[in-house]
Motif scaffolding. Structure first.
Motif, mmCIF file in Angstrom:
data_model
loop_
_atom_site.group_PDB
_atom_site.id
_atom_site.type_symbol
_atom_site.label_atom_id
_atom_site.label_comp_id
_atom_site.label_asym_id
_atom_site.label_seq_id
_atom_site.Cartn_x
_atom_site.Cartn_y
_atom_site.Cartn_z
ATOM 1 N N VAL A 39 0.826 -1.204 0.000
ATOM 2 C CA VAL A 39 0.000 0.000 0.000
ATOM 3 C C VAL A 39 0.863 1.259 0.000
ATOM 4 C CG1 VAL A 39 -1.860 1.264 1.117
ATOM 5 C CG2 VAL A 39 -1.845 -1.242 1.194
ATOM 6 N N VAL A 63 1.695 4.011 -3.159
ATOM 7 C CA VAL A 63 1.249 5.410 -3.270
ATOM 8 C C VAL A 63 2.426 6.364 -3.048
ATOM 9 C CG1 VAL A 63 -1.103 4.883 -2.574
ATOM 10 C CG2 VAL A 63 0.519 5.631 -0.851
ATOM 11 N N ASP A 115 2.867 9.243 -0.296
ATOM 12 C CA ASP A 115 2.150 10.512 -0.338
ATOM 13 C C ASP A 115 1.373 10.657 0.975
ATOM 14 O OD1 ASP A 115 0.801 12.766 -2.032
ATOM 15 O OD2 ASP A 115 -0.833 11.686 -1.072
ATOM 16 N N PRO A 116 1.576 11.770 1.717
ATOM 17 C CA PRO A 116 1.001 11.844 3.069
ATOM 18 C C PRO A 116 -0.514 11.662 3.105
ATOM 19 C CG PRO A 116 2.525 13.658 2.698
ATOM 20 C CD PRO A 116 2.367 12.957 1.388
ATOM 21 N N GLU A 117 -1.239 12.297 2.172
ATOM 22 C CA GLU A 117 -2.696 12.217 2.230
ATOM 23 C C GLU A 117 -3.196 10.855 1.758
ATOM 24 O OE1 GLU A 117 -4.735 15.661 0.928
ATOM 25 O OE2 GLU A 117 -3.494 16.952 2.199
ATOM 26 N N ALA A 118 -2.607 10.354 0.674
ATOM 27 C CA ALA A 118 -3.020 9.040 0.186
ATOM 28 C C ALA A 118 -2.731 7.976 1.241
ATOM 29 C CB ALA A 118 -2.298 8.702 -1.118
ATOM 30 N N ILE A 170 -2.876 8.354 4.450
ATOM 31 C CA ILE A 170 -3.916 8.401 5.484
ATOM 32 C C ILE A 170 -5.164 7.661 5.009
ATOM 33 C CG2 ILE A 170 -5.535 9.941 6.651
ATOM 34 C CD1 ILE A 170 -3.358 11.724 7.355
ATOM 35 N N VAL A 171 -5.594 7.942 3.788
ATOM 36 C CA VAL A 171 -6.790 7.264 3.277
ATOM 37 C C VAL A 171 -6.541 5.760 3.188
ATOM 38 C CG1 VAL A 171 -8.410 7.114 1.376
ATOM 39 C CG2 VAL A 171 -7.448 9.323 1.996
ATOM 40 N N GLY A 172 -5.361 5.389 2.684
ATOM 41 C CA GLY A 172 -5.023 3.968 2.555
ATOM 42 C C GLY A 172 -4.996 3.268 3.907
#
Lengths: 308, 314, 231
Positions: A90, A94, A97-100, A102-104
């Motif tokens: 995961v 990605v 990437d900090p935001e991706a 978090i979602v992941g």
């Protein structure tokens, strides 16, 4: 019980909570410090530690210490291994990437939690402590003959709780030695300081990331194994440690080990003490608001870096 | 045909299709669709901030729940009629979003996500703490008799469906129109490159502030509508899960698209509906969907369609 | 001639370093003024403080007879400044049309296409800006600055990455603006500077080293040593 003994009891309970919290938060802080990502699934690795400990310890017959020691050795490995898989499939995909991320990791949170529900079930189950002696604690007061000691009813702790505190201190020291005295620690610190330079010096950054992510999860799992004889394993138990770790890491300053330990003591102790005297919900409300406001007005925390 | 005409036709066509569906579907699916439309309204509100302005809030449940409690408590404790209670819910959400925006917008990126998460957590805990009024975890039921507007009982499935559709249509048309106006274009500018937008002479802070308020107010309107239409108010709707859901719906449907939120909610609703028949661990689907979307389809369903085949999709 | 822009003792301190050090500067209306100097001389920091992107540590900025030091960047832009970035800062995922429409503040088709036409990109209006070649992205950036119809246009190294033929077009465009628009230009390409500038200011180590007509500067020995001599 009088106020004095009551307070002593609260401090002891708080110290156990603080010890476990320091380990859990350290894992989150390490991951953020080196990899610059927030692992929202961190609480689930804590839960994994407890649940796996139950799976390991419960079928082992004989003295409970055998099962406990086996769990202490194996559960962090299992959690760490799963974390490495998450990192590879995961986070790496990605590109951190900090935001991706978090979602992941929110997704990973649900996957681990719900898998535990399917495999382990919705029950809460205890792991037997390796030893558990009740230790009555003395209290003093000024009597007619000067200082008098006596044993108030209800003022006691257990040998196991004291063990948790001592073990946590030992692990923190070991962590400090690893980070400051070993090659692995040096590599982690180098990667933390400057990823590009580390790459240029031939440090396998990708492998360091996997190790760090696994190590962070293992710390959470270790903390959970220590607490599971007191608290019982349950598939939703990752929620509070995650929240408290967030609080600790933010108050302490992201990526700062010293700040994390200081804040864990502060939060763990005050959570323990306040919960004895105030409603635990009210103390949590105050703590979460405090953290939000720290992030807004003093984003670097007590020590450490700004989160951007 | 210009892009503008096409997008007007698309939105009106969608609403017409939903009207037909409401009339022909069996009661069970009619009820589902009503729920989907209200939740899609919530997702539309979230999309204004996340999809168009590029700000990821992990605490939108507090706005949804503020609308829900504002409306629900006004009816349950205050005995207010439906329309005034809806107004109370919307105002509650608007005020909360103004306060949260003023504080949270001092941060950016990951810190913004965590600050919103923390505020929402504090809101959720407060709802539990004030259990005497809110009913805490168990929540409360709004009396059936009070759930009516001008003699139309909102408990009737068909009336309820059309009320939900009205709420959804208002939110859809407002946002679709907004994204055509200069204000909306500037929000997109903030999402794409905030510094550049500021250096074109736009007050980006004010735009972000308004985006949070509009987003929070629409979300709160959805929460208020949910309370009135389904008659139940509970702390679950303020929990972290209800902050994660709109993120999932919007990611799945397509962030920054007008119809993506509805598609995302509908898809997820029926997926969870199906999965919960198989296992009690149905939230596993949510986790798997989030991971897969992060890895393979960050543009979501409508976003991918737009990228590949229909570039004018609004 | 009346002044459009004036700075008084403008200073920016980074850490202990005075990147821009007490610069007193004036710019007359309608002029094309070039700001030159070696790398790290403080040129971008200086125009950053003029536009409000970078807060000044000390000193004042006056624009059209008004002290604007305390005003935020977006207000200064609204009052008639435009700023193009040194590193191309366009909206890479939006169309050229949307890029220019944001700069204009309206979606008027004729105006947007007109602005794009001035840099020869009108036929690409519906393309995604990020897909353009680098030189075209620079031109789009310039078109966005021009579209704002500013009284002061600040260009930070606009010709970097442009081909010879594109530079020719750029020069023509800037000349066509002269008179109505005052232009403050940071430029490394001395041919462009010599072709366009009415006046030149040389910055070195955060201070004004020299100021004069292109001929003066060309003849100035200090400037030769500090800057021109090195290249």
């Amino acid at each position: 019980m009088d106020f004095g003994p009551h307070l002593l009891l609260a401090i002891l309970e708080g110290a156990v909570g603080a010890a476990v919290l320091a380990l859990t938060a350290l894992g989150l802080s390490l991951v953020f410090g080196v990899m610059r990502v927030v692992n929202v699934a961190h609480g689930e690795f804590f839960m994994l530690g407890a649940v796996v400990a139950w799976f390991i310890a419960s079928p082992i017959a004989g003295h409970p210490a055998i099962g406990f020691v086996a769990a202490l050795a194996l559960a962090p490995l299992v959690a760490g291994a799963i974390a490495v898989v998450v990192d590879r499939f995961v986070l790496k995909e990605v590109e951190y990437d900090p935001e991706a991320t978090i979602v992941g990791t929110i997704g990973v949170l649900y996957i681990i939690q719900q898998s535990a529900l399917m495999i382990y079930g919705p029950e809460a189950r205890p792991v037997e402590p390796p030893f558990n002696h009740r230790i009555a604690l003395p209290w003093f007061e000024w009597g007619e003959t000067g200082l008098e000691f006596y044993y108030p009813w209800g003022l006691s702790t257990t040998s196991y709780k004291l063990f948790v505190i001592v073990a946590a201190i030992g692990i923190l020291l070991a962590f400090w030695v690893i980070m400051s005295r070993t090659r692995l620690g040096l590599i982690m610190r180098a990667t933390q300081l400057d990823r590009e330079t580390a790459l240029a010096f031939g440090i396998p950054v990708q492998r360091v990331y996997s190790i760090v992510f696994g190590f962070g999860a293992a710390l959470a799992a270790l903390a959970a194994v220590l607490i599971v004889p007191i608290q019982q394993a349950h598939y939703l138990m990752g929620h509070d440690p995650l929240l408290l770790s967030f609080i600790v890491v933010i108050i302490g300053g992201l990526g700062s080990v010293r700040g994390t330990v200081v804040a864990a003591l502060l939060i763990g102790m005050s959570d323990g003490i306040i919960s004895v005297f105030l409603s635990p919900t009210l103390s949590k409300i105050l703590a979460t608001l405090l953290v939000a406001l720290v992030l807004v007005f003093r984003p670097q925390g007590l020590y450490g870096k700004k989160m951007a | 045909m210009t892009v503008d005409t096409r997008s007007v036709l698309l939105h009106l066509g969608l609403i017409a299709l939903l009207i037909v569906l409401g009339l022909v579907l069996p009661t069970y699916h009619q009820g589902n669709l009503a729920r989907i439309l209200v939740l899609a309204t919530y997702a539309i509100g979230f999309n204004v901030l996340f999809g168009y302005t590029g700000l990821l809030s992990l605490g939108h449940a507090m706005f949804f729940a503020a609308g829900m409690y504002g409306c629900g408590l006004a009816m349950h404790l205050g005995g207010w009629p439906v329309l005034s209670a809806l107004g109370a819910g919307i105002i509650a959400a608007a005020v909360l979003s103004l306060i949260v925006a003023l504080l949270a917008l001092r941060t950016i990126g990951v810190a913004f996500m965590i600050v919103t998460l923390m505020f929402a957590q504090a809101f959720f805990l407060t709802a539990l703490y004030l259990g005497e009024w809110t009913g805490g975890d168990e929540g409360f039921v709004i009396a059936q008799a009070s759930r009516q507007i001008a003699g139309f009982a909102l408990t009737d499935p068909l009336t309820r469906f059309f009320a939900a559709l009205a709420v959804f249509s208002v939110a859809l048309l407002i946002t679709a129109r907004m994204m055509h106006l200069p204000f909306g274009r500037v929000l997109i500018g903030v999402r794409e490159n905030e510094e550049r937008t500021r250096m074109l002479g736009y007050d980006t802070f004010r735009h972000k502030l308004l985006a949070v308020i509009i987003s929070g107010t629409i979300s709160g309107g959805a929460g208020a509508a949910y309370a009135v239409l389904f008659g139940y108010v509970g702390a679950t709707f303020a929990s972290v899960q209800y902050s994660i859901f709109p993120l999932l719906w919007v990611l799945l449907g397509g962030m920054g698209t007008t119809i993506g939120p509805l598609i995302g909610v509908a898809f997820m609703f029926y997926l969870i509906d199906y999965a919960s028949g198989l296992t009690n661990a149905y939230l596993l689907i949510v986790g798997a969907a989030l991971v897969l979307l992060t890895l393979f389809a960050r543009a979501g369903i409508v976003g991918e369609i737009r990228k590949r085949w229909v570039p004018w999709l609004p | 001639m009346s002044l459009l822009l004036e700075t008084k003792g403008l200073t920016r301190i980074y850490g202990g370093l005075r990147a821009v050090d007490g610069v007193d500067y004036t710019l007359a209306k309608g002029e094309i003024h070039a700001l030159i100097g070696p790398n790290g001389a403080g040129k971008s920091t200086f125009v950053g403080m003029v536009s409000g992107r970078i807060p000044a540590s000390e000193g004042e900025v006056w624009f059209e007879g008004q002290n604007i030091t305390a005003l935020p960047a977006h207000t200064r832009i609204r009052q008639g400044m435009a700023y193009t970035f040194q590193i191309t800062a366009i909206y890479a995922r939006l169309s050229l049309f949307d890029n220019v429409a944001l700069a204009l503040g309206r979606q008027d088709r004729t105006d947007v296409l007109g602005a794009l036409d001035r840099v020869g990109l009108a036929d690409r209006a519906m393309q995604t800006a990020g897909d353009l070649a680098y030189g075209h992205q620079r031109l789009l950036e310039i078109a966005m600055g021009v579209a704002q119809a500013p009284r002061l246009l600040i260009l930070d190294e606009p010709t970097q990455g442009l081909a010879e033929s594109e530079i020719e077009g750029f020069n023509t465009l800037i000349r066509s603006l002269a008179g109505d628009t005052t232009i403050l230009l940071i430029e490394h390409n001395m041919q462009v500077v010599m072709a366009l500038a009415d006046e030149i200011t040389v910055l070195d180590a955060g201070k004004i080293l020299a100021r004069g007509t292109p001929q003066d500067i060309h003849a100035n020995a200090d400037v030769q040593n500090a800057y021109l001599g090195t290249g």
